[in-house]
Design a protein around this motif. Sequence first.
Motif, PDB file in Angstrom:
ATOM      1  N   VAL A  56      45.515  52.516  43.112  1.00 56.60           N
ATOM      2  CA  VAL A  56      45.734  51.816  44.420  1.00 56.60           C
ATOM      3  C   VAL A  56      46.320  52.779  45.629  1.00 56.60           C
ATOM      4  O   VAL A  56      45.911  52.854  46.576  1.00 56.60           O
ATOM      5  N   ASN A  69      44.349  54.637  48.775  1.00 61.18           N
ATOM      6  CA  ASN A  69      44.847  54.307  50.044  1.00 61.18           C
ATOM      7  C   ASN A  69      45.786  55.125  50.619  1.00 61.18           C
ATOM      8  O   ASN A  69      46.251  54.928  51.767  1.00 61.18           O
ATOM      9  N   PHE A 110      51.408  45.246  49.015  1.00 60.00           N
ATOM     10  CA  PHE A 110      49.826  45.755  48.980  1.00 60.00           C
ATOM     11  C   PHE A 110      49.437  45.820  47.715  1.00 60.00           C
ATOM     12  O   PHE A 110      48.274  45.476  47.596  1.00 60.00           O
ATOM     13  N   VAL A 111      49.953  46.263  46.743  1.00 58.64           N
ATOM     14  CA  VAL A 111      49.304  46.689  45.419  1.00 58.64           C
ATOM     15  C   VAL A 111      48.981  45.442  44.624  1.00 58.64           C
ATOM     16  O   VAL A 111      47.858  45.540  43.977  1.00 58.64           O
ATOM     17  N   HIS A 119      45.761  43.660  44.622  1.00 61.04           N
ATOM     18  CA  HIS A 119      44.597  44.574  45.444  1.00 61.04           C
ATOM     19  C   HIS A 119      43.499  44.641  44.580  1.00 61.04           C
ATOM     20  O   HIS A 119      43.418  44.779  43.319  1.00 61.04           O
ATOM     21  N   GLU A 120      42.271  44.414  45.144  1.00 57.57           N
ATOM     22  CA  GLU A 120      41.014  44.962  44.318  1.00 57.57           C
ATOM     23  C   GLU A 120      40.765  46.626  44.514  1.00 57.57           C
ATOM     24  O   GLU A 120      40.628  47.146  45.418  1.00 57.57           O
ATOM     25  N   THR A 129      41.100  43.721  39.561  1.00 56.64           N
ATOM     26  CA  THR A 129      42.183  43.237  40.284  1.00 56.64           C
ATOM     27  C   THR A 129      43.522  43.793  39.550  1.00 56.64           C
ATOM     28  O   THR A 129      43.735  43.644  38.542  1.00 56.64           O
TER      29      THR A 129
END
Length: 322
Positions: free
Chosen positions: A216, A220, A229-230, A233-234, A289
Amino acid sequence: MRVAAIDLGTVSSRLLTAVVEDGLVVSSTKHTVITDLGQGVDATGRLNEAAIERVVEACAQFVREIADFGPDAICTTLTSAARDAENGAVLFARLEKLGLRPQVIPGEVEARLTFYGVAHDFPGQRIAVADSGGGSTELVVGSYVPGQPLELGRLQSLDIGCRRITDRYLVGNPPTSEQINEGSAWALKLFESYWHEAGEHPDRLVAVGGTVTTLVAMANELAVYDSSFVHLHELTGADVAKCIGLMRVRTVDQIAELPGIQPQRAPVMLGGAIIIRELMRAAGYESLTVSENSLLVGMAITMYETLSNIDPAIGWTPELSW
């Protein structure tokens, strides 16, 4: 209730200090050190002296942090690398001198703890949970309703992890296409067998561990890691493919320079990404996820249950120290 949980894995050593109320973690702090305990274990069946020293040094630091936290109890677990090594007693003796009570947990217990930690974010949902570590990947399908026993389907610990696939197949720097293809085929076969025997593919696949959280961050281009944020997260198949494409043509030193990667994780990161790709491919998942709740959270809640004289929901009671 205040608890401290230490997990000594194949790649990383982790400490969670947490406050648990009514069976839920209400606040916590996590400290992770890349110690690479499993370095060389797949080939030799032994922990090497340098790896033992790294883990002991990390745990000495953890013990100081635990003393400042003042928990009601401490639990120290070891997983795949310690299960495989014939000289684990050397490490255990060093840990006991630090006042810890090390215990090697079976892959099934590891999977149950991880599922329990993850499932609190998905109450009542049927989910598949994957914990891809350095030496093994735990897979379990099930559901959790607060106050009720876990409802688990197929549960299995597979001897496949980022350190193991790297040492066994990805020996080039960078590895050749043939090496990558051989490692990928090995991983795909193992995962296809699991999904076939599970007989079900829940709509949601949740993955934990340093590989997916790092993917992730890489996808990003996070200059600074952001847990908020992580978590949840998808991560898409396209994200994983992008990261593999970046790494497969680079040396380990060049991978370490990519945004979002801890330099110490660089040697095994391509192998970890390949494992996640094949895990998703084997069951046809286009995304998963990512959860930061894992074995440590499951352990913290299980410790709370044990100290409260409640039968642990996962059906296993940890050994505690103070």
